[in-house]
Design a protein around this motif. Structure first.
Motif, PDB file in Angstrom:
ATOM      1  N   ALA A  84       0.752  -4.259  -4.490  1.00 11.62           N
ATOM      2  CA  ALA A  84       1.500  -5.404  -3.959  1.00 11.62           C
ATOM      3  C   ALA A  84       2.966  -5.036  -3.706  1.00 11.62           C
ATOM      4  O   ALA A  84       3.554  -5.390  -2.671  1.00 11.62           O
ATOM      5  N   LYS A  85       3.538  -4.279  -4.643  1.00 12.21           N
ATOM      6  CA  LYS A  85       4.943  -3.875  -4.497  1.00 12.21           C
ATOM      7  C   LYS A  85       5.119  -2.968  -3.287  1.00 12.21           C
ATOM      8  O   LYS A  85       6.061  -3.128  -2.500  1.00 12.21           O
ATOM      9  N   ARG A  86       4.215  -1.993  -3.102  1.00 12.59           N
ATOM     10  CA  ARG A  86       4.312  -1.066  -1.974  1.00 12.59           C
ATOM     11  C   ARG A  86       4.110  -1.776  -0.637  1.00 12.59           C
ATOM     12  O   ARG A  86       4.722  -1.421   0.371  1.00 12.59           O
ATOM     13  N   ALA A  87       3.198  -2.789  -0.641  1.00 13.70           N
ATOM     14  CA  ALA A  87       2.912  -3.491   0.603  1.00 13.70           C
ATOM     15  C   ALA A  87       3.892  -4.625   0.883  1.00 13.70           C
ATOM     16  O   ALA A  87       3.902  -5.181   1.985  1.00 13.70           O
ATOM     17  N   GLY A  88       4.715  -4.969  -0.135  1.00 14.51           N
ATOM     18  CA  GLY A  88       5.671  -6.063   0.031  1.00 14.51           C
ATOM     19  C   GLY A  88       4.986  -7.421   0.100  1.00 14.51           C
ATOM     20  O   GLY A  88       5.418  -8.307   0.851  1.00 14.51           O
ATOM     21  N   VAL A  89       3.918  -7.600  -0.691  1.00 12.54           N
ATOM     22  CA  VAL A  89       3.198  -8.868  -0.714  1.00 12.54           C
ATOM     23  C   VAL A  89       3.000  -9.287  -2.168  1.00 12.54           C
ATOM     24  O   VAL A  89       3.358  -8.546  -3.091  1.00 12.54           O
ATOM     25  N   SER A  90       2.418 -10.458  -2.359  1.00  5.76           N
ATOM     26  CA  SER A  90       2.168 -10.918  -3.722  1.00  5.76           C
ATOM     27  C   SER A  90       0.931 -10.253  -4.303  1.00  5.76           C
ATOM     28  O   SER A  90       0.024  -9.843  -3.561  1.00  5.76           O
ATOM     29  N   GLN A  91       0.903 -10.165  -5.625  1.00  7.34           N
ATOM     30  CA  GLN A  91      -0.276  -9.593  -6.288  1.00  7.34           C
ATOM     31  C   GLN A  91      -1.497 -10.464  -6.047  1.00  7.34           C
ATOM     32  O   GLN A  91      -2.621  -9.958  -5.932  1.00  7.34           O
ATOM     33  N   ALA A  92      -1.281 -11.782  -5.933  1.00  9.55           N
ATOM     34  CA  ALA A  92      -2.400 -12.698  -5.665  1.00  9.55           C
ATOM     35  C   ALA A  92      -3.066 -12.358  -4.334  1.00  9.55           C
ATOM     36  O   ALA A  92      -4.294 -12.394  -4.204  1.00  9.55           O
ATOM     37  N   SER A  93      -2.258 -12.001  -3.330  1.00  8.74           N
ATOM     38  CA  SER A  93      -2.817 -11.644  -2.023  1.00  8.74           C
ATOM     39  C   SER A  93      -3.659 -10.377  -2.122  1.00  8.74           C
ATOM     40  O   SER A  93      -4.730 -10.276  -1.521  1.00  8.74           O
ATOM     41  N   VAL A  94      -3.180  -9.408  -2.888  1.00 11.04           N
ATOM     42  CA  VAL A  94      -3.935  -8.166  -3.082  1.00 11.04           C
ATOM     43  C   VAL A  94      -5.272  -8.462  -3.762  1.00 11.04           C
ATOM     44  O   VAL A  94      -6.329  -7.956  -3.351  1.00 11.04           O
ATOM     45  N   SER A  95      -5.247  -9.311  -4.796  1.00  9.34           N
ATOM     46  CA  SER A  95      -6.464  -9.640  -5.526  1.00  9.34           C
ATOM     47  C   SER A  95      -7.478 -10.323  -4.631  1.00  9.34           C
ATOM     48  O   SER A  95      -8.681 -10.025  -4.682  1.00  9.34           O
ATOM     49  N   ILE A  96      -7.011 -11.221  -3.764  1.00 10.27           N
ATOM     50  CA  ILE A  96      -7.926 -11.931  -2.861  1.00 10.27           C
ATOM     51  C   ILE A  96      -8.539 -10.973  -1.849  1.00 10.27           C
ATOM     52  O   ILE A  96      -9.731 -11.017  -1.571  1.00 10.27           O
ATOM     53  N   VAL A  97      -7.726 -10.078  -1.300  1.00  5.16           N
ATOM     54  CA  VAL A  97      -8.227  -9.115  -0.317  1.00  5.16           C
ATOM     55  C   VAL A  97      -9.292  -8.207  -0.946  1.00  5.16           C
ATOM     56  O   VAL A  97     -10.308  -7.885  -0.330  1.00  5.16           O
ATOM     57  N   LEU A  98      -9.063  -7.794  -2.194  1.00 11.59           N
ATOM     58  CA  LEU A  98      -9.975  -6.872  -2.856  1.00 11.59           C
ATOM     59  C   LEU A  98     -11.202  -7.559  -3.431  1.00 11.59           C
ATOM     60  O   LEU A  98     -12.327  -7.041  -3.336  1.00 11.59           O
ATOM     61  N   ASN A  99     -11.019  -8.739  -4.027  1.00  9.59           N
ATOM     62  CA  ASN A  99     -12.087  -9.333  -4.817  1.00  9.59           C
ATOM     63  C   ASN A  99     -12.504 -10.731  -4.392  1.00  9.59           C
ATOM     64  O   ASN A  99     -13.512 -11.236  -4.896  1.00  9.59           O
ATOM     65  N   GLY A 100     -11.750 -11.346  -3.500  1.00 12.11           N
ATOM     66  CA  GLY A 100     -12.002 -12.738  -3.174  1.00 12.11           C
ATOM     67  C   GLY A 100     -13.226 -12.946  -2.311  1.00 12.11           C
ATOM     68  O   GLY A 100     -13.749 -12.020  -1.685  1.00 12.11           O
ATOM     69  N   ALA A 101     -13.684 -14.205  -2.289  1.00 15.24           N
ATOM     70  CA  ALA A 101     -14.793 -14.562  -1.416  1.00 15.24           C
ATOM     71  C   ALA A 101     -14.344 -14.483   0.043  1.00 15.24           C
ATOM     72  O   ALA A 101     -13.147 -14.531   0.348  1.00 15.24           O
ATOM     73  N   GLU A 102     -15.288 -14.394   0.947  1.00 11.07           N
ATOM     74  CA  GLU A 102     -14.978 -14.243   2.366  1.00 11.07           C
ATOM     75  C   GLU A 102     -14.091 -15.383   2.868  1.00 11.07           C
ATOM     76  O   GLU A 102     -13.142 -15.172   3.619  1.00 11.07           O
ATOM     77  N   ARG A 103     -14.383 -16.617   2.443  1.00  9.96           N
ATOM     78  CA  ARG A 103     -13.594 -17.758   2.908  1.00  9.96           C
ATOM     79  C   ARG A 103     -12.145 -17.679   2.424  1.00  9.96           C
ATOM     80  O   ARG A 103     -11.224 -18.118   3.122  1.00  9.96           O
ATOM     81  N   ASP A 104     -11.924 -17.100   1.232  1.00 10.47           N
ATOM     82  CA  ASP A 104     -10.558 -16.950   0.718  1.00 10.47           C
ATOM     83  C   ASP A 104      -9.816 -15.839   1.453  1.00 10.47           C
ATOM     84  O   ASP A 104      -8.625 -15.963   1.745  1.00 10.47           O
ATOM     85  N   ARG A 105     -10.535 -14.736   1.754  1.00  8.79           N
ATOM     86  CA  ARG A 105      -9.885 -13.635   2.450  1.00  8.79           C
ATOM     87  C   ARG A 105      -9.433 -14.043   3.846  1.00  8.79           C
ATOM     88  O   ARG A 105      -8.416 -13.557   4.353  1.00  8.79           O
ATOM     89  N   LYS A 106     -10.163 -14.959   4.456  1.00 13.22           N
ATOM     90  CA  LYS A 106      -9.799 -15.403   5.809  1.00 13.22           C
ATOM     91  C   LYS A 106      -8.491 -16.179   5.823  1.00 13.22           C
ATOM     92  O   LYS A 106      -7.855 -16.312   6.876  1.00 13.22           O
ATOM     93  N   ARG A 107      -8.084 -16.670   4.678  1.00 16.95           N
ATOM     94  CA  ARG A 107      -6.830 -17.427   4.606  1.00 16.95           C
ATOM     95  C   ARG A 107      -5.610 -16.513   4.522  1.00 16.95           C
ATOM     96  O   ARG A 107      -4.470 -16.960   4.668  1.00 16.95           O
ATOM     97  N   ILE A 108      -5.841 -15.234   4.258  1.00 15.39           N
ATOM     98  CA  ILE A 108      -4.734 -14.281   4.205  1.00 15.39           C
ATOM     99  C   ILE A 108      -4.387 -13.860   5.635  1.00 15.39           C
ATOM    100  O   ILE A 108      -5.274 -13.451   6.391  1.00 15.39           O
ATOM    101  N   PRO A 109      -3.125 -13.949   6.044  1.00 17.41           N
ATOM    102  CA  PRO A 109      -2.729 -13.557   7.411  1.00 17.41           C
ATOM    103  C   PRO A 109      -3.156 -12.119   7.721  1.00 17.41           C
ATOM    104  O   PRO A 109      -3.143 -11.249   6.846  1.00 17.41           O
ATOM    105  N   ASP A 110      -3.509 -11.901   8.996  1.00 11.85           N
ATOM    106  CA  ASP A 110      -3.952 -10.571   9.411  1.00 11.85           C
ATOM    107  C   ASP A 110      -2.927  -9.498   9.082  1.00 11.85           C
ATOM    108  O   ASP A 110      -3.283  -8.398   8.625  1.00 11.85           O
TER     109      ASP A 110
END
Length: 344
Positions: A12-38
């Motif tokens: 998250a620190k290297r990408a300049g995003v929140s840790q929550a966003s990283v967790s969703i991208v890696l482990n979240g359900a498909e519907r949750d990942r779609k909520r993360i901006p491209d």
């Protein structure tokens, strides 16, 4: 970062995003990942690609409920030198299904052994829970293991038909009984009426099914002239027993017993077929050293394993699947079964 696992916080620190966003991208359900901006997803993926980050499978299991790993447990060694032809098709089928559906395989080799030296699924060490579910292989299963699986909450599929163990066992197997009955019928159609059977009539389900099918075939015509459940006689002595019984066709469970018998029959000046016919109950990949093509049937080992792995994955993902399946075995005509006193 060499020598230790990169954390989601560092990604998250290297990408300049929140840790929550990283967790969703890696482990979240498909519907949750779609909520993360491209753009956010692309930055996270870029860091993952650059660092070679691999998610902790246990953490993924806690987050998603599974980690896309299938366990493979074999009661005998999975890669025995003497029986590689037996297990290899099963492993081919499992690998194909897992690869098609994005699953990895974990071969269970550290199982506990009981006082008799037999492997047990449950005991110490037990790493079964690392996998989402397990495929079970072996000539004979431990009934205590099956009972615990049937009554427990761990997903599994057995490869090969299994009797109930405190409840129905999920499996994909081969219809040995029907294939054996069909071979008896073929032999009867060629004029054989007195049959010899060399091999056990019980124990493992696959052995019992062959015996059941053999007797079903005889019920339609013919009789059992000789049954030798324990194979220990020299081939020459076995020929004497068969000839004395009046049997004109000999059914073997094991190819390893049929090969020296056929060789001894030929050495004695008898013809196969003609004077004696030979049938082997189930094909083997390994050819015998004389190049003989025995009358037998093809066991769909690879397809059994592929179907079992596919069913297990469906079970894990909450989809419908067949709990018990028997696949047909195709008859192989071979060159060892023919009419009595055939003239060539």
């Amino acid at each position: 970062m060499a020598g230790r696992r990169l954390t989601q916080k560092e990604i998250a620190k290297r990408a300049g995003v929140s840790q929550a966003s990283v967790s969703i991208v890696l482990n979240g359900a498909e519907r949750d990942r779609k909520r993360i901006p491209d753009e956010t997803r692309k930055r996270i993926q870029k860091v993952i690609n650059e660092t070679g980050y691999v998610a902790d499978p246990i953490a993924r299991r806690m987050a998603k409920g599974r980690n896309n790993i299938l366990g493979v447990f074999t009661y005998e060694p999975a890669f025995p030198r003497a029986q590689a032809d037996f297990f290899a098709p099963f492993l081919f089928g499992i690998e194909a299904a897992a690869q098609e559906q994005g699953y990895d395989l974990l071969l269970m080799t550290s199982a506990e052994r009981d006082a008799s030296g037999a492997k047990r699924i449950f005991g110490e060490p037990n790493r079964m829970r690392i996998a989402d579910g397990c495929l079970l292989l072996g000539r004979k299963f431990d009934s205590r293991d099956l009972a615990q699986l049937v009554q427990g909450d761990f997903d599994y599929m057995a490869i090969g038909r299994r009797d109930e163990a405190g409840g129905p066992v999920d499996y994909v197997g081969a219809d040995y009984a029907e294939a054996t009955r069909a071979l008896v019928e073929r032999a009867r159609g060629l004029g054989h009426s007195r049959f010899a059977y060399v091999g056990q009539d019980g124990g493992a389900e696959s052995i019992a099914d062959r015996w059941t099918g053999f007797n079903a075939g005889l019920a339609e015509g013919g009789n059992l002239a000789l049954h030798l459940p324990e194979v220990g006689l020299p081939a020459e002595r076995l020929i004497e027993e068969v000839r004395a019984s009046g049997a004109s066709v000999v059914f073997f469970i094991e190819l390893a017993d049929a090969i020296p018998f056929k060789r001894a029959v030929t050495a004695a000046g008898l013809r196969v077929p003609g004077d004696l016919s030979i049938v082997v109950l189930g094909s083997h990949v390994r050819p015998d050293d004389t190049g003989t093509r025995f009358a037998t049937y093809a066991i769909p080992r690879e397809e059994m394993a592929r179907r079992a792995a596919t069913a297990l994955i469906a079970r894990l993902e909450g989809r419908d699947y067949e709990t018990q399946t028997l696949l047909s075995c195709d008859l192989i005509e071979g060159e060892t079964l023919g009419p009595i006193n055939e003239r060539v």
